[in-house]
Motif scaffolding. Sequence first.
Motif, short mmCIF file in Angstrom:
data_model
loop_
_atom_site.label_atom_id
_atom_site.label_comp_id
_atom_site.label_asym_id
_atom_site.label_seq_id
_atom_site.Cartn_x
_atom_site.Cartn_y
_atom_site.Cartn_z
N SER A 1 3.33 3.01 -2.76
CA SER A 1 4.36 2.59 -1.83
C SER A 1 5.64 3.36 -2.10
CB SER A 1 4.63 1.09 -1.94
OG SER A 1 3.55 0.34 -1.44
N CYS A 2 6.45 3.50 -1.07
CA CYS A 2 7.74 4.14 -1.19
C CYS A 2 8.81 3.18 -0.69
CB CYS A 2 7.77 5.44 -0.38
SG CYS A 2 6.66 6.72 -1.03
N ALA A 3 10.06 3.43 -1.09
CA ALA A 3 11.14 2.51 -0.77
C ALA A 3 11.77 2.83 0.57
CB ALA A 3 12.20 2.56 -1.86
N ALA A 4 11.99 1.79 1.37
CA ALA A 4 12.68 1.91 2.65
C ALA A 4 13.77 0.85 2.71
CB ALA A 4 11.71 1.74 3.81
N VAL A 5 14.89 1.18 3.37
CA VAL A 5 16.03 0.26 3.46
C VAL A 5 16.16 -0.25 4.89
CG1 VAL A 5 18.53 0.04 3.18
CG2 VAL A 5 17.22 1.48 1.62
N SER A 6 16.40 -1.55 5.02
CA SER A 6 16.62 -2.16 6.32
C SER A 6 18.07 -1.96 6.75
CB SER A 6 16.31 -3.65 6.26
OG SER A 6 16.80 -4.32 7.39
#
Length: 261
Positions: free
Chosen positions: A8-13
């Motif tokens: 998984s990779c990090a995503a910002v809302s």
Amino acid sequence: MNEPKKESCAAVSFKNKKIYARSCDNHRMFVCSNVTGYTFVKEAKTWNDALNYCNHYHGNLACFRSNDMNKIFTQQDFPLWVGMRREAGGSFTWISGSSNYKNWKTGEPSNKGNCTTISSLTKLMATEDCGLRLPFVCIQEGNINVILVKESKSWEEALEHCRGLNSSGFGFDLISVQPGDEQENITNKVMEADTNEVWTGLRFLGDDWLWVDGGNMLNTSLDQCPMQEQHCGALSKNYTGSIEAKDCSERKNFLCYRFPL
């Protein structure tokens, strides 16, 4: 941050500024950073493609402190795909429904591409290359299981097109028109077509009219001994509930129907 899963990779809302674990293969817009600051890139890429893009043009994918969040993830003006495209004659038309909204940006429409975007802030429209990866806007119109395809094809080609559509957990076929709640929705779809008639899944085979999906044949107004070339059923924009026998080689728009597998 929610518990990450493998690969998984990090995503910002944008909405709550929280970090989420998401598949690295998802296509998203992204932020690059270097010693001079941050660059918001308005094109959707996978995590690895975003990393390569940042390394090549801006430094690296963004690393930041929590107090940087409100500086980076502010309201952004970025293009979104909408359902308008350039037709063969050069004019731009909506692919579904009817609308007079054509709020073009100054200098548009241009020859940059055949598909249309709209600005998230100014709501101005522009042309772009259809291959560009951008976020997009969907709309649910009536029964989403009935799809009008605005491509002119023979009956056989229309059948092949519908059955070739892909959607997880669903199959597609040329529509069978039966009395019921969908009549108004189907009529509206027919009226949106670019051709005067649209193909349905009705075909004369052997010595009888049959629906290709095996549905019951409830329409009795058709000739039970049709001319050789008129063996396919179509709905007209003068639709009154009956289906007309047409030459299967004629090129028309058509209705596909989605059903759960």
